[in-house]
Structure formats: C-alpha cells, structure tokens
Design a protein around this motif. Sequence first.
Motif: not given
Length: 257
Positions: A99, A168, A172-173
């Motif tokens: 991440l 996130v 990122g995810y």
Amino acid sequence: MTVEQLTRPVARRVLGTETLLVLGLSLGQSAVYAVVSLTAKLTAEGPLSKQTASLNTSQSARPWLDLTYQLLGIAFALLPVLLAVHLLARDPGDPARTLGVDLRRPGSDLARGAGLAALIGLPGLALFWAAAQLGVNATLVPAGLPHLWWAVPVLILAAVQNAVLEEVIVVGYLVTRLRQLHWRLGAIIAASALLRGSYHLYQGFGAFLGNAVMGVVFSLCYLRTRRVLPLIVAHTLLDVVAFVGYSLLPRAWFTWL
C-alpha cells in the motif's frame, strides 16, 4: 489440506467477491446512502442549494457523551481499513509496503502530500464556489460540533480518519485488487474516481465532480509511486483546513459554501 492448497493463488471470483464485500462494509455503503440522500434533497421542497449537508455533527447534548460518540465513530470507521490490510496480507509481501503506508520515506511523503493538497485544494475551492453559484450543491456545513475544548482535536482526528479510510480503501486496496482482476488501467482509474465522487453525492453534483477529479489525480499518483501515504497526508491537510477553519473562523466567511 495440503501445503500447495494453502498457498495457491486466490481465484479471481473470490477476489471479486472479497472486493465487493469490503466496499459494501465501507465506502460502497456510503455511496448508496449518498445517492438516497441526494434523491431526498432533490425531491424536497425548495432547490438543492437551499438544502444542507452537515458533517461532524453533535451526537448528544451532554458534552462527555458526545465526545464518547465522536471517538467511537472514528474508531469503528477505521475497522474496514484493518480488514482490507488483513486481506492484503494473504498476498506475497508486506501489505504496508504494497500500500505504501510504511515510513521508509517520511520526508518525501510529507512533501508530496503537501504539494497534492495545494494542487487539489485551490481549484477545489473555485469549483465549490462555482457549484454554489450554479445551485448544484447543497449548503455545506463542514463542522457542526459545539464550541468545547475537545472539538478541534476531534475534528483533526476525524480528518485523519477520513483520509486513512478513503485513501487505503478507494485507492490502495481497490486499485491493487482491480489490477489483480486484470482490469484495464483506464477502467481502474475510472472506478476509483467514480466511487470517490459517488459517496460525496449527498453534498450535490459539484461535490461529485470535484471529488471524482481528485480521485483521478490520486489514482494516477498511486499508480506512479505505489505509495498511499502522500495521499493520506494531502487528504488530512485538506480536511483539517476545512473542518477546523470552519469551526474557528467567522461564519460570514463561509456563506459561499
């Protein structure tokens, strides 16, 4: 069950289901509620510009109980982030490095985050002003907490929570999982940007557009650097300025919202 079965790659169908569940427990759910909220505003008496979208509102007339509710809300809102990181830990490598939320480059991350905040913040203010003039946004109240000693610290914590949750999960995810699902690059960027815009629809169409553009910029930054931390820094700075500034400065300065 053999070692090979335990270590074999997760099927694409399983990854797709996992992604939908994570979004359904977090910002995908927020997007659905935002659509319903916008529909309610559009079908209410009076134009959208006369409706109000309030953030960081008081939860109780009793100050200590209100503080408790605020802190619990911030803490529980971060659980989907821990879930996403936990699920990414099944992949090879350290999820913090995947991440880009480790502390290998603190100076660079802070500098990039501050630069992104300036890049997004100034045009964002202009877009909010234009949306207000066109009547395509609800009247925004960024902070509705009472003037108590804990209000500013809670607003700062709320800004950090928003930044961590959104960057996130939505960057990122989601980008990581969609790449593993072999989505095209353009579709990945569009999905992340549209999701970001959709859960801001409760504020109006201008907020949707502004946040979708921010989503494109942030997704491109992540794809280039593979680091979410600068995005968290940028998002935190933007929200701190909005929340704390609204809380401390004269209300007359914000009539354009």
